[in-house]
Design a protein around this motif. Structure first.
Motif: not given
Ligand SMILES: [Zn+2]
Length: 215
Positions: A139, A141, A143-146, A149-150
């Motif tokens: 992942l 940080t 690009l994703h809400n860490c 887990c998406p």
């Protein structure tokens, strides 16, 4: 379709682009990636893996000649009418000379595509990298809400020790710049290279790569 050699620093998004290419071109291409082949060899006891283990205790120290032999075997056993996608090879000048010779021997026509990112960008990507302990997703940080887990909803997300360590990051970038950059520059002189600049979304990069391949 011509063969494709995809080159770029470890965090240039090379892996993602290879996945997308394999998805798009399916059984038209055969994939060569050293790490993947080594892991496959390691997964069950066999003479080749025993041989590798007898000469190395660190994958980075795998002799050039060995990688070259594996690549030779790959080309030799390739099904007719298939193109190849080569990921992360050749990495060093001696490997490159052998690579060029083999491509000539097997009469392969290819394009080299480089995913170019700056040193600053590479550092930014590495320091923002996180991993999911449950599904091993990588992942970011940015690009994703860490927090979660998406992919698997796990909250067990961590940062690898060597990604926290700026010295280790700089060392890995230096290794690429000292060993692999000269390979890219040499290939560039042969006029077979196309650079796809990284400062855009993975989807846009993929579009550019496909344009290069289909042109
Ligand atoms: Zn996960």
């Amino acid at each position: 379709m011509k063969d494709i050699v995809l080159s770029g620093i470890q965090w240039s998004g090379k892996g993602t682009q290879c996945e997308l290419l394999l998805k798009k071109f399916g059984n038209k291409i055969s994939y060569f990636e050293a790490g993947w082949i080594l892991r496959a060899l390691q997964s069950k006891p066999n003479a080749i893996w025993k041989y590798i283990w007898s000469i190395i205790d660190n994958w980075n120290l795998l002799p050039d000649q060995f990688m070259v032999k594996i690549f030779d075997l790959f080309l030799f056993s390739l099904e007719q009418n298939k193109s190849i996608l080569v990921d992360g090879f050749p990495r060093q000048i001696p490997q490159m000379h052998a690579f060029l010779e083999m491509m000539k021997t097997y009469n392969r026509d290819y394009k080299t595509i480089v995913l170019d990112i700056s040193r600053e960008e590479a550092i930014k990507r590495l320091t923002s990298r996180r991993m999911c302990k449950t599904c091993w997703a990588i992942l970011n940080t940015n690009l994703h809400n860490c927090d979660k887990c998406p992919i698997c909803d796990s909250i067990d997300i961590y940062q690898r020790e060597d990604d926290k360590d700026i010295v280790s990051i700089e060392t890995r970038i230096d290794l690429f710049e000292n060993q692999t950059k000269p390979v890219i520059e040499h290939l560039q002189k042969e006029g077979v290279i196309t650079v796809v600049n990284w400062n855009q979304s993975p989807e846009k990069v993929f579009e550019d790569i496909v344009t290069v391949i289909e042109s």
